[in-house]
Enzyme design. Structure first.
Site, short mmCIF file in Angstrom:
data_model
loop_
_atom_site.label_atom_id
_atom_site.label_comp_id
_atom_site.label_asym_id
_atom_site.label_seq_id
_atom_site.Cartn_x
_atom_site.Cartn_y
_atom_site.Cartn_z
N ARG A 142 -8.97 3.42 -4.45
CA ARG A 142 -9.12 2.56 -4.06
C ARG A 142 -10.07 1.15 -4.66
NH1 ARG A 142 -6.04 4.50 -1.37
NH2 ARG A 142 -5.98 4.73 0.91
N SER A 192 -6.51 -0.02 6.86
CA SER A 192 -8.45 0.74 7.26
C SER A 192 -8.71 -0.60 6.83
CB SER A 192 -8.07 1.91 6.05
OG SER A 192 -6.53 2.69 6.49
N GLU A 216 -13.48 -2.01 3.26
CA GLU A 216 -12.28 -1.94 2.65
C GLU A 216 -11.10 -3.31 1.32
OE1 GLU A 216 -8.79 0.69 2.32
OE2 GLU A 216 -7.95 -0.27 2.22
P1 FAD Z 1 -3.96 -9.97 -1.10
O1 FAD Z 1 -4.76 -9.17 -0.10
O2 FAD Z 1 -3.03 -11.45 -0.94
O3 FAD Z 1 -5.04 -10.10 -2.28
C1 FAD Z 1 -5.75 -8.55 -2.58
C2 FAD Z 1 -6.55 -8.85 -3.60
O4 FAD Z 1 -5.95 -8.73 -4.52
C3 FAD Z 1 -7.54 -9.78 -3.39
O5 FAD Z 1 -9.01 -9.64 -3.95
C4 FAD Z 1 -6.78 -10.78 -4.79
O6 FAD Z 1 -7.16 -11.89 -5.09
C5 FAD Z 1 -6.31 -9.84 -5.37
N1 FAD Z 1 -4.67 -9.60 -6.03
C6 FAD Z 1 -3.90 -9.92 -5.20
N2 FAD Z 1 -2.07 -10.63 -5.50
C7 FAD Z 1 -2.95 -10.63 -7.31
C8 FAD Z 1 -2.47 -10.43 -8.75
N3 FAD Z 1 -1.40 -11.09 -8.94
N4 FAD Z 1 -3.56 -11.32 -9.73
C9 FAD Z 1 -4.35 -10.81 -9.46
N5 FAD Z 1 -5.29 -10.95 -8.14
C10 FAD Z 1 -4.61 -10.08 -7.69
N6 FAD Z 1 -3.60 -0.38 0.99
C11 FAD Z 1 -3.81 0.84 0.43
O7 FAD Z 1 -3.89 0.75 -0.08
N7 FAD Z 1 -2.41 2.01 1.52
C12 FAD Z 1 -1.88 1.88 2.02
O8 FAD Z 1 -1.58 2.45 3.04
C13 FAD Z 1 -2.05 0.54 3.20
N8 FAD Z 1 -1.28 0.28 4.48
C14 FAD Z 1 -1.50 -0.88 4.96
C15 FAD Z 1 -1.30 -1.27 6.12
C16 FAD Z 1 -0.62 -2.51 7.07
C17 FAD Z 1 -0.43 -2.63 8.10
C18 FAD Z 1 -2.04 -3.55 6.19
C19 FAD Z 1 -2.20 -4.51 6.80
C20 FAD Z 1 -2.59 -3.16 4.78
C21 FAD Z 1 -2.27 -1.93 4.07
N9 FAD Z 1 -3.31 -1.90 2.74
C22 FAD Z 1 -2.72 -0.10 2.85
C23 FAD Z 1 -3.95 -2.69 2.54
C24 FAD Z 1 -2.53 -3.77 0.95
O9 FAD Z 1 -1.71 -4.36 2.19
C25 FAD Z 1 -2.86 -3.40 0.12
O10 FAD Z 1 -4.16 -3.90 -0.38
C26 FAD Z 1 -2.34 -4.62 -0.60
O11 FAD Z 1 -1.76 -4.10 -2.38
C27 FAD Z 1 -2.59 -5.88 -0.76
O12 FAD Z 1 -1.78 -6.78 -1.28
P2 FAD Z 1 -1.14 -8.00 -1.11
O13 FAD Z 1 -0.63 -9.03 -1.88
O14 FAD Z 1 -1.01 -8.44 0.09
O15 FAD Z 1 -3.15 -8.58 -1.77
P1 NAP Z 2 -4.06 10.24 8.50
O1 NAP Z 2 -2.66 10.82 7.70
O2 NAP Z 2 -5.02 10.56 10.14
O3 NAP Z 2 -5.57 11.32 7.97
C1 NAP Z 2 -6.87 10.45 7.99
C2 NAP Z 2 -8.02 10.28 6.88
O4 NAP Z 2 -7.82 12.04 6.41
C3 NAP Z 2 -7.24 9.70 6.25
O5 NAP Z 2 -7.26 8.98 5.13
C4 NAP Z 2 -7.05 10.65 4.73
O6 NAP Z 2 -7.45 10.17 3.24
C5 NAP Z 2 -7.87 12.11 5.04
N1 NAP Z 2 -6.52 12.50 4.77
C6 NAP Z 2 -5.12 13.49 5.34
N2 NAP Z 2 -4.40 14.51 4.99
C7 NAP Z 2 -5.19 14.40 3.81
C8 NAP Z 2 -5.11 15.76 3.59
N3 NAP Z 2 -4.28 16.59 2.92
N4 NAP Z 2 -5.57 15.63 2.27
C9 NAP Z 2 -6.49 14.82 1.48
N5 NAP Z 2 -7.07 13.49 2.37
C10 NAP Z 2 -6.16 13.89 3.47
O7 NAP Z 2 -4.63 8.98 8.07
P2 NAP Z 2 -3.56 7.94 8.45
O8 NAP Z 2 -4.21 6.49 8.71
O9 NAP Z 2 -2.36 7.95 9.10
O10 NAP Z 2 -3.10 7.12 7.12
C11 NAP Z 2 -2.71 7.87 6.43
C12 NAP Z 2 -2.27 7.56 4.93
O11 NAP Z 2 -2.04 5.98 4.26
C13 NAP Z 2 -2.65 7.85 3.92
O12 NAP Z 2 -3.11 8.45 3.07
C14 NAP Z 2 -4.01 6.14 4.46
O13 NAP Z 2 -4.91 6.39 3.05
C15 NAP Z 2 -2.75 5.06 3.96
N6 NAP Z 2 -2.82 4.00 4.32
C16 NAP Z 2 -3.91 3.37 4.19
C17 NAP Z 2 -4.31 1.49 5.07
C18 NAP Z 2 -5.09 1.00 3.72
O14 NAP Z 2 -5.38 -0.20 3.84
N7 NAP Z 2 -5.76 1.19 3.18
C19 NAP Z 2 -4.02 1.63 5.96
C20 NAP Z 2 -2.73 2.64 6.95
C21 NAP Z 2 -2.97 3.78 6.07
P3 NAP Z 2 -6.38 9.21 2.22
O15 NAP Z 2 -6.91 7.72 3.52
O16 NAP Z 2 -8.21 9.02 1.52
O17 NAP Z 2 -5.08 9.71 2.11
#
Ligand code: FAD
Ligand code: NAP
Length: 348
Positions: free
Chosen positions: A164, A238, A334
């Site tokens: 991340r 998250s 995050e």
């Molecule tokens: P923004 O929120 O608009 O910006 C995020 C950051 O990036 C800010 O610092 C902004 O300045 C910068 N930025 C945006 N665009 C640019 C650009 N073109 N150039 C330079 N900087 C830029 N994240 C995960 O990693 N895994 C997931 O599974 C995941 N699931 C999510 C589920 C939900 C329901 C939600 C709401 C969020 C989730 N996220 C997840 C977080 C998010 O969706 C990601 O981090 C996504 O990449 C953010 O994109 P955005 O365009 O909305 O960025």
């Molecule tokens: P989940 O499957 O309930 O798992 C809980 C946590 O355990 C996760 O955070 C995941 O870490 C870890 N995990 C589960 N299985 C694993 C494996 N086999 N090996 C290593 N790590 C494992 O999680 P969830 O909330 O439903 O989300 C599912 C996936 O979507 C995850 O990868 C999560 O990161 C991603 N997600 C991210 C965001 C975001 O905003 N960043 C939001 C929603 C979902 P990791 O998170 O490191 O994978």
């Protein structure tokens, strides 16, 4: 130049926080972007780059210019016997790009289906889910320097991807606007199914020999069941990163909490599930004012209505404190914080 003044960002962040941009501009071409950056420099305006607003907390109105890269286009720019090199504009929807790629037979992004936001933001925190990270499919990107308007190419190693994290959240934070991102996608599927409930979901859907589109469908179904839809309940996904702890700290914790879920890392550390820690600390489904930890996944903070950025940050701090008191583990946020209160130096 098409700038708007005093623009509400309420519909432009998935937490649904009502805050205003002093100035707002969406740009759809490189030349327009260079002109807007030059004008902002001339007026000495601070700049915030905004994608889909799905990974930010607006802790107040945003001074200066909020710039939304809206560059579009998806095309295959080269291919080898095994890969397609595919380029997408920063303003493309991430999930739309994943779906388009799968429809073209460009494989490898299926585990990242249904992540909100834009292509341009995807490298910022090296988005990841279900055992795949952007770094696994990333090739290179083009970005424009905010202080000079020069375009620069970043190779994979230039981006310093980590969990991340990337150079764009660290040394080069707020220094570049990403304009186009290139991916190395696969001609032959290489499925990643050994994560969480992916196999069970495929089985439940009656799929015995899955292809990439089946994997995407399974992940979409899993996500829709477990995560709140921001259009219905504001959230930023998250809210905390999964903490990494040393082997010694893990041994201490495991003794006290034998059910503690943990995953070994290459570094020798153990990754803990932040959602589990929050749940054990009594926060699953609990609220502080208008903000709560979601009832199906405590790692997601939700806006039950009318929350301000300060409400979100107050709930986040209360959760951090509860987890610290119970486990002596520090949770790191995050999403990035923007707006007046962020400028005043809120703790991360
Ligand atoms: P923004 O929120 O608009 O910006 C995020 C950051 O990036 C800010 O610092 C902004 O300045 C910068 N930025 C945006 N665009 C640019 C650009 N073109 N150039 C330079 N900087 C830029 N994240 C995960 O990693 N895994 C997931 O599974 C995941 N699931 C999510 C589920 C939900 C329901 C939600 C709401 C969020 C989730 N996220 C997840 C977080 C998010 O969706 C990601 O981090 C996504 O990449 C953010 O994109 P955005 O365009 O909305 O960025
Ligand atoms: P989940 O499957 O309930 O798992 C809980 C946590 O355990 C996760 O955070 C995941 O870490 C870890 N995990 C589960 N299985 C694993 C494996 N086999 N090996 C290593 N790590 C494992 O999680 P969830 O909330 O439903 O989300 C599912 C996936 O979507 C995850 O990868 C999560 O990161 C991603 N997600 C991210 C965001 C975001 O905003 N960043 C939001 C929603 C979902 P990791 O998170 O490191 O994978």
């Amino acid at each position: 130049m098409n700038w708007q003044e005093r623009v509400s960002l309420a519909q432009r962040n998935t937490l649904g926080i009502d805050a205003c941009a002093e100035f707002f501009a969406a740009v759809s071409e490189e030349a327009e972007l260079a002109a807007v950056l030059a004008a902002a420099r001339c007026r000495d305006l601070p700049l915030m780059v905004l994608g889909g607003g799905s990974n930010i907390v607006l802790a107040g109105d945003v001074a200066g210019l909020v710039l939304q890269p809206a560059l579009r286009g998806i095309r295959c720019v080269a291919e080898t016997s095994t890969h397609f090199l595919v380029e997408a504009g920063a303003g493309e929807s991430w999930h739309g790009f994943v779906q388009y790629s799968l429809a073209q037979g460009w494989y490898g992004l299926e585990n990242l289906a249904l992540i909100p936001g834009t292509v341009g933001a995807s490298p910022i925190q090296n988005i990841g889910a279900y055992g795949l990270e952007l770094t696994d499919r990333f090739h290179s990107l083009t970005a424009m320097a905010i202080d000079s308007g020069e375009l620069r190419e970043f190779s994979h190693s230039d981006c310093h991807f980590a969990y991340r994290d990337s150079v764009f959240k660290q040394a080069l934070a707020q220094r570049y606007v990403i304009t186009r991102v290139r991916f190395l996608l696969l001609k032959q599927p290489q499925l990643r199914l050994d994560y969480g409930d992916v196999r069970q979901e495929l089985a439940a859907q009656g799929v015995s020999v899955p292809g990439p589109r089946d994997v995407a469908a399974a992940i979409i179904a899993l996500r829709q069941r477990k995560l709140p839809d921001p259009a219905v309940l504001g959230n930023a996904g998250s809210f905390f990163k999964n903490p990494r702890v040393s082997a010694a700290d893990f041994a201490r914790l495991q003794q006290a909490y034998p059910g503690l879920p943990a995953y070994p890392q290459d570094s020798g550390e153990m990754k803990l599930a932040a959602g589990w820690l929050i749940e054990q600390a009594g926060w699953k489904g609990r609220r502080l004012g208008p903000v709560g930890a979601y009832e199906k996944q405590a790692l997601v903070l939700v806006n039950h209505g009318g929350a301000r950025g300060s409400d979100v940050l107050a709930a986040a701090r209360a959760i951090q404190a509860a987890v610290w008191d119970k486990f002596a583990v520090r949770l790191e946020m995050e999403p990035l914080v923007y707006g007046a209160e962020a400028a005043a130096g809120l703790p991360r």
